[in-house]
Design a protein around this motif. Structure first.
Motif, short mmCIF file in Angstrom:
data_model
loop_
_atom_site.label_atom_id
_atom_site.label_comp_id
_atom_site.label_asym_id
_atom_site.label_seq_id
_atom_site.Cartn_x
_atom_site.Cartn_y
_atom_site.Cartn_z
N UNK A 218 0.84 -1.20 0.00
CA UNK A 218 0.00 0.00 0.00
C UNK A 218 0.87 1.25 0.00
N UNK A 219 1.93 1.24 0.81
CA UNK A 219 2.84 2.39 0.86
C UNK A 219 3.55 2.58 -0.47
N UNK A 220 3.91 1.50 -1.14
CA UNK A 220 4.56 1.60 -2.45
C UNK A 220 3.62 2.24 -3.46
N UNK A 221 2.35 1.87 -3.42
CA UNK A 221 1.37 2.49 -4.33
C UNK A 221 1.21 3.98 -4.02
N UNK A 222 1.26 4.34 -2.75
CA UNK A 222 1.16 5.76 -2.40
C UNK A 222 2.30 6.55 -3.03
N UNK A 223 3.49 5.95 -3.08
CA UNK A 223 4.64 6.63 -3.69
C UNK A 223 4.59 6.58 -5.21
N UNK A 224 4.03 5.50 -5.75
CA UNK A 224 4.01 5.32 -7.20
C UNK A 224 3.10 6.31 -7.89
N UNK A 225 2.00 6.67 -7.25
CA UNK A 225 1.01 7.53 -7.90
C UNK A 225 0.13 6.72 -8.82
N UNK A 226 -0.32 7.31 -9.92
CA UNK A 226 -1.19 6.63 -10.87
C UNK A 226 -0.49 5.37 -11.37
N UNK A 227 -1.06 4.16 -11.12
CA UNK A 227 -0.37 2.93 -11.51
C UNK A 227 -0.55 2.56 -12.97
N UNK A 228 -1.41 3.26 -13.68
CA UNK A 228 -1.72 2.84 -15.05
C UNK A 228 -0.47 2.91 -15.93
N UNK A 229 -0.29 1.84 -16.73
CA UNK A 229 0.82 1.74 -17.68
C UNK A 229 2.18 1.72 -17.00
N UNK A 230 2.21 1.28 -15.75
CA UNK A 230 3.48 1.14 -15.04
C UNK A 230 3.75 -0.33 -14.74
N UNK A 231 5.00 -0.75 -14.81
CA UNK A 231 5.32 -2.16 -14.60
C UNK A 231 5.29 -2.54 -13.13
N UNK A 232 5.10 -3.81 -12.86
CA UNK A 232 5.09 -4.29 -11.49
C UNK A 232 6.45 -4.12 -10.83
N UNK A 233 7.52 -4.16 -11.62
CA UNK A 233 8.86 -4.01 -11.03
C UNK A 233 9.08 -2.61 -10.46
N UNK A 234 8.26 -1.64 -10.89
CA UNK A 234 8.37 -0.30 -10.31
C UNK A 234 8.03 -0.33 -8.82
N UNK A 235 7.13 -1.22 -8.43
CA UNK A 235 6.77 -1.34 -7.01
C UNK A 235 7.93 -1.92 -6.21
N UNK A 236 8.62 -2.91 -6.78
CA UNK A 236 9.77 -3.48 -6.08
C UNK A 236 10.90 -2.47 -5.93
N UNK A 237 11.04 -1.59 -6.92
CA UNK A 237 12.08 -0.56 -6.81
C UNK A 237 11.81 0.38 -5.64
N UNK A 238 10.53 0.63 -5.38
CA UNK A 238 10.15 1.54 -4.30
C UNK A 238 10.36 0.89 -2.94
N UNK A 239 10.16 -0.43 -2.89
CA UNK A 239 10.26 -1.13 -1.60
C UNK A 239 11.63 -0.91 -0.97
N UNK A 240 11.64 -0.73 0.33
CA UNK A 240 12.90 -0.48 1.02
C UNK A 240 13.78 -1.70 1.11
N UNK A 241 13.17 -2.88 1.27
CA UNK A 241 13.95 -4.11 1.44
C UNK A 241 13.17 -5.27 0.84
#
Length: 206
Positions: A147-170
């Protein structure tokens, strides 16, 4: 392994791509040796999880042990991150993300969950492919971290799932077993057995 309560994990199955490399058919309905990919994947999941299948196409589910709902991002075909967002259930402790074209990947959930449990500071545990990269569609998240990763990602449309892993701290890397392999073409699926393609679905509004 101690049995886990029904509310602890929610599994998101991404099944909503256009399937262009399979001739534009719904991937979930493709059959290998007579079994649909969606049924093969669901059969690998523990009975205590709840499931969201993300797809714009209707799916006949029959009887499965898990509690299942079908959802779709709006508008459809918004990409993996948008699909994950559509399937998210914030009420659960952990969220697994899998892809329907990796029909054996559910067998890795126990290993991923245990890796996350033994690393209390980690946000997620993801399979490390033989090519040395983390698999963003074979991962177990702490739901609060997702949920926190999505808050940082913003609009998720047309974004890859790996963008969420990049945001994750660990992220804890977990060696794959081969069960994480996804099959994108008829030739690749033929490695598993006889392939039957469904009729192309009617056009969906994009």
């Amino acid at each position: 392994m101690v049995p886990r309560p029904a509310t602890i994990m929610h599994v998101i199955i991404l099944a909503g791509g256009v399937g262009s490399r399979l001739g534009g058919v719904a991937k979930a309905e493709v059959r290998v040796n007579g079994t649909r990919l969606i049924d093969a994947l669901l059969a690998t999941l523990p009975t205590h999880v709840s499931v969201s299948i993300v797809t714009p196409y209707p799916i006949e589910l029959g009887t499965h042990a898990q509690t299942i709902r079908c959802v779709c991002e709006d508008p459809p075909f918004g990409g993996p991150a948008a699909g994950i967002s559509a399937g998210l259930n914030p009420a659960t402790e952990m969220t697994a993300v899998l892809a329907v074209d990796a029909p054996a990947s559910g067998t890795l959930l126990e290993t991923l969950t245990d890796a996350l449990a033994t690393n209390p500071g980690a946000d997620a545990a993801a399979i490390m492919s033989t090519q040395g990269h983390l698999e963003p569609l074979c991962v177990v998240w702490r739901t609060a971290s997702l949920v926190a990763a999505f808050d940082q990602l913003g609009d998720p449309r047309d974004k890859p799932a790996k963008a969420l892993l990049r945001i994750a701290g660990s992220v804890v890397p977990v060696p794959g077993t081969g069960a994480e392999v996804d099959y994108d073409t008829v030739a690749e699926l033929s490695e598993l057995g006889a392939v039957e393609l469904p009729a192309p679905p009617p056009p969906a509004t994009q």
